[in-house]
Design a protein around this motif. Structure first.
Motif, PDB file in Angstrom:
ATOM      1  N   SER A 128     -49.181 -22.448 -23.229  1.00  7.54           N
ATOM      2  CA  SER A 128     -50.607 -22.418 -22.927  1.00  7.54           C
ATOM      3  C   SER A 128     -50.809 -22.710 -21.444  1.00  7.54           C
ATOM      4  O   SER A 128     -50.489 -23.800 -20.967  1.00  7.54           O
ATOM      5  CB  SER A 128     -51.357 -23.463 -23.776  1.00  7.54           C
ATOM      6  N   PHE A 129     -51.335 -21.716 -20.716  1.00  3.75           N
ATOM      7  CA  PHE A 129     -51.551 -21.838 -19.279  1.00  3.75           C
ATOM      8  C   PHE A 129     -53.043 -21.968 -18.992  1.00  3.75           C
ATOM      9  O   PHE A 129     -53.872 -21.402 -19.704  1.00  3.75           O
ATOM     10  CB  PHE A 129     -50.985 -20.627 -18.547  1.00  3.75           C
ATOM     11  N   PHE A 130     -53.376 -22.709 -17.931  1.00  4.36           N
ATOM     12  CA  PHE A 130     -54.769 -22.996 -17.591  1.00  4.36           C
ATOM     13  C   PHE A 130     -55.097 -22.559 -16.174  1.00  4.36           C
ATOM     14  O   PHE A 130     -54.228 -22.492 -15.299  1.00  4.36           O
ATOM     15  CB  PHE A 130     -55.046 -24.500 -17.702  1.00  4.36           C
ATOM     16  N   ALA A 131     -56.386 -22.296 -15.955  1.00  3.15           N
ATOM     17  CA  ALA A 131     -56.944 -22.084 -14.625  1.00  3.15           C
ATOM     18  C   ALA A 131     -58.071 -23.092 -14.417  1.00  3.15           C
ATOM     19  O   ALA A 131     -58.598 -23.655 -15.382  1.00  3.15           O
ATOM     20  CB  ALA A 131     -57.472 -20.657 -14.475  1.00  3.15           C
ATOM     21  N   ALA A 178     -46.715 -20.784 -13.529  1.00  2.00           N
ATOM     22  CA  ALA A 178     -47.366 -20.464 -14.804  1.00  2.00           C
ATOM     23  C   ALA A 178     -47.889 -21.710 -15.500  1.00  2.00           C
ATOM     24  O   ALA A 178     -49.020 -21.749 -15.988  1.00  2.00           O
ATOM     25  CB  ALA A 178     -46.390 -19.708 -15.711  1.00  2.00           C
ATOM     26  N   HIS A 179     -47.089 -22.762 -15.512  1.00  2.00           N
ATOM     27  CA  HIS A 179     -47.483 -23.976 -16.252  1.00  2.00           C
ATOM     28  C   HIS A 179     -48.043 -25.074 -15.355  1.00  2.00           C
ATOM     29  O   HIS A 179     -48.500 -26.106 -15.864  1.00  2.00           O
ATOM     30  CB  HIS A 179     -46.272 -24.545 -17.004  1.00  2.00           C
ATOM     31  N   TRP A 180     -48.045 -24.886 -14.039  1.00  2.00           N
ATOM     32  CA  TRP A 180     -48.283 -25.997 -13.113  1.00  2.00           C
ATOM     33  C   TRP A 180     -49.655 -26.640 -13.300  1.00  2.00           C
ATOM     34  O   TRP A 180     -49.773 -27.860 -13.439  1.00  2.00           O
ATOM     35  CB  TRP A 180     -48.114 -25.513 -11.679  1.00  2.00           C
ATOM     36  N   ILE A 181     -50.699 -25.841 -13.281  1.00  2.89           N
ATOM     37  CA  ILE A 181     -52.057 -26.395 -13.358  1.00  2.89           C
ATOM     38  C   ILE A 181     -52.289 -27.085 -14.696  1.00  2.89           C
ATOM     39  O   ILE A 181     -52.875 -28.168 -14.767  1.00  2.89           O
ATOM     40  CB  ILE A 181     -53.095 -25.290 -13.107  1.00  2.89           C
ATOM     41  N   ALA A 182     -51.830 -26.460 -15.764  1.00  7.42           N
ATOM     42  CA  ALA A 182     -52.019 -27.045 -17.097  1.00  7.42           C
ATOM     43  C   ALA A 182     -51.336 -28.397 -17.198  1.00  7.42           C
ATOM     44  O   ALA A 182     -51.926 -29.378 -17.671  1.00  7.42           O
ATOM     45  CB  ALA A 182     -51.473 -26.097 -18.161  1.00  7.42           C
ATOM     46  N   ASP A 242     -37.940 -19.911  -3.458  1.00  9.21           N
ATOM     47  CA  ASP A 242     -38.972 -19.434  -2.555  1.00  9.21           C
ATOM     48  C   ASP A 242     -39.916 -20.578  -2.226  1.00  9.21           C
ATOM     49  O   ASP A 242     -39.982 -21.577  -2.943  1.00  9.21           O
ATOM     50  CB  ASP A 242     -39.759 -18.288  -3.186  1.00  9.21           C
ATOM     51  N   THR A 243     -40.642 -20.434  -1.131  1.00  5.12           N
ATOM     52  CA  THR A 243     -41.648 -21.422  -0.766  1.00  5.12           C
ATOM     53  C   THR A 243     -42.930 -21.175  -1.555  1.00  5.12           C
ATOM     54  O   THR A 243     -43.173 -20.071  -2.052  1.00  5.12           O
ATOM     55  CB  THR A 243     -41.946 -21.359   0.740  1.00  5.12           C
ATOM     56  N   ASP A 244     -43.742 -22.210  -1.659  1.00  2.00           N
ATOM     57  CA  ASP A 244     -45.032 -22.128  -2.347  1.00  2.00           C
ATOM     58  C   ASP A 244     -44.879 -21.648  -3.788  1.00  2.00           C
ATOM     59  O   ASP A 244     -45.760 -20.983  -4.338  1.00  2.00           O
ATOM     60  CB  ASP A 244     -45.984 -21.200  -1.586  1.00  2.00           C
ATOM     61  N   SER A 245     -43.763 -22.015  -4.409  1.00  2.00           N
ATOM     62  CA  SER A 245     -43.457 -21.497  -5.742  1.00  2.00           C
ATOM     63  C   SER A 245     -44.416 -22.010  -6.809  1.00  2.00           C
ATOM     64  O   SER A 245     -44.574 -21.375  -7.849  1.00  2.00           O
ATOM     65  CB  SER A 245     -42.021 -21.866  -6.132  1.00  2.00           C
ATOM     66  N   TRP A 246     -45.074 -23.125  -6.565  1.00  2.00           N
ATOM     67  CA  TRP A 246     -46.003 -23.648  -7.569  1.00  2.00           C
ATOM     68  C   TRP A 246     -47.324 -22.878  -7.559  1.00  2.00           C
ATOM     69  O   TRP A 246     -48.118 -22.986  -8.493  1.00  2.00           O
ATOM     70  CB  TRP A 246     -46.268 -25.136  -7.338  1.00  2.00           C
ATOM     71  N   MET A 247     -47.535 -22.064  -6.536  1.00  2.00           N
ATOM     72  CA  MET A 247     -48.729 -21.231  -6.481  1.00  2.00           C
ATOM     73  C   MET A 247     -48.449 -19.781  -6.864  1.00  2.00           C
ATOM     74  O   MET A 247     -49.270 -19.125  -7.511  1.00  2.00           O
ATOM     75  CB  MET A 247     -49.306 -21.243  -5.058  1.00  2.00           C
TER      76      MET A 247
END
Length: 385
Positions: free
Chosen positions: A128-131, A95-99, A39-44
């Motif tokens: 461990s996931f981050f915002a 899920a893990h992208w930002i972290a 899918d597109t924009d999968s990192w979001m």
């Protein structure tokens, strides 16, 4: 750009071709087994904790984190190769992208030994996931206008305020928050600090924000006298602005800034190969591909400079500006050239992907700083008055 960075840039494919093949084989296996649907924009929007765990098991999370903190001690260029393939295949990495992208280097650069030991192993293991708590309702892209305030009580801090458009806060285990600790809002960049706040928290309210496609990966996060320990302070009190600017180089320059819609381009190219393409379609496909390669070169240059210990803030802003514009242009070009009847619930995967891309297009030039803000950064960096 340094000589070292130039050297890295020139031989990335010869150095890391084996890694790229390994990642492609892994993704092919995932697709064959139904592990994910591209899918597109999968990192979001592609939140899949199980997929993140499988990626971590291959050693592809925390790649640049030192081994003493559970990472793998590899280079930013190796990490670039992995992420490039993940995005191009439309894998669910949100899920893990930002972290992994932003918080790991931020904690490494500014965190205490306690913070490094507490958070980095979880990022590397995909557990461990981050915002990111930056944007605020009345600040827009003017990050220096944040009103959230943290009050020092000696052994703790109390945080009040609201953050908005906070991706993944509803699944995050922790959030890095930018708040004012000293002075007044008129002081702008002076007096801002960062905090690592564990989630969930009894005095932090997370409200989902529904986007036009019905999803709710964004959130509004409200701090109601939220008390955190003194050890939550990240880096130096009052140095938050400088720390955030360094982190934004990672946020703005990565391959996600021009590859969010690459799965759509790949799917359309495959369709044209199967059905035949008109001269106009070939021209459009070639033009889009050429722009993607140019942006890839720029993004690789940023990765090379980061690997060499440089701070490519201006180039990162350029990549984000040009890349996000390209993403929108790509969607419109495929829509205009494909003659596909767009349906989110149709049986044609390409039509569904195009529908998803159209709905996400408005945010491309907003997230990570609007293009107007980014062009101001570039102008100041080049000495333009």
């Amino acid at each position: 750009m340094t000589t070292t960075a130039t050297a890295h840039l020139g031989d990335i494919e010869s150095q890391f071709g084996g890694l790229r093949t390994e990642v492609r084989e892994f993704l092919a296996g995932e697709l064959a087994s139904g592990g994910f649907v591209p899918d597109t924009d999968s990192w979001m929007t592609g939140f899949d904790a199980g997929f993140s765990t499988r990626v971590a098991e291959r050693g592809w999370l925390g790649m640049t984190i030192p081994t003493e903190y559970g990472g793998h001690g590899r280079s930013p260029l190796e990490r670039f190769v992995v992420n490039e393939e993940m995005l191009a295949h439309g894998a669910p990495v949100a899920a893990h992208w930002i972290a992994d992208r932003q918080m790991a280097p931020g904690i490494l650069a500014n965190g205490s030994d306690e913070q490094k030991e507490r958070y980095l192993p979880g990022i590397a293991s995909g557990s461990s996931f981050f915002a990111i708590g930056m944007s605020e309702p009345d600040a827009g892209s003017d990050l220096a206008a944040v009103r959230a305030r943290a009050v020092d009580h000696g052994d703790s801090w109390t945080i009040n305020g609201t953050k908005v458009w906070t991706t993944g806060a509803h699944i995050a285990h922790a959030m890095v928050v930018l708040a004012r600790t000293d002075g007044q809002p008129t002081d702008r960049q002076i007096g801002l600090s960062q905090f690592v706040v564990d989630l969930p928290h009894p005095d932090i309210e997370i409200r989902p924000l529904h986007s036009i496609d019905g999803q709710s990966h964004f959130n509004e996060v409200v701090f109601h006298d939220a008390r955190v320990p003194a050890s939550a302070l990240l880096g130096i009190r009052g140095n938050g602005w400088s720390q955030v600017m360094s982190e934004l180089a990672f946020e703005r320059s990565g391959p996600e800034r021009y590859l969010s819609t690459m799965p759509l381009l790949r799917a359309w190219a495959t369709r044209l190969a199967e059905t035949g393409a008109t001269a106009g379609q070939r021209h459009t496909l070639g033009s889009l591909t050429a722009r993607a390669w140019a942006l890839r070169r720029m993004s690789l240059q940023v990765a090379a400079e980061l690997s060499a210990g440089c701070k490519p803030d201006v180039l990162a802003a350029m990549v984000k500006d040009l890349g996000s514009t390209f993403e929108g242009d790509l969607v419109e070009a495929v829509r205009a050239s494909s003659h596909i009847v767009v349906r989110r619930d149709g049986v044609d995967p390409l039509a569904r992907m195009l529908a998803q891309s159209i709905l996400h297009t408005p945010v491309f030039t907003l997230r990570g700083g609007t293009n107007e803000i980014l062009r101001g950064i570039v102008a100041r960096g080049l000495g333009v008055r």
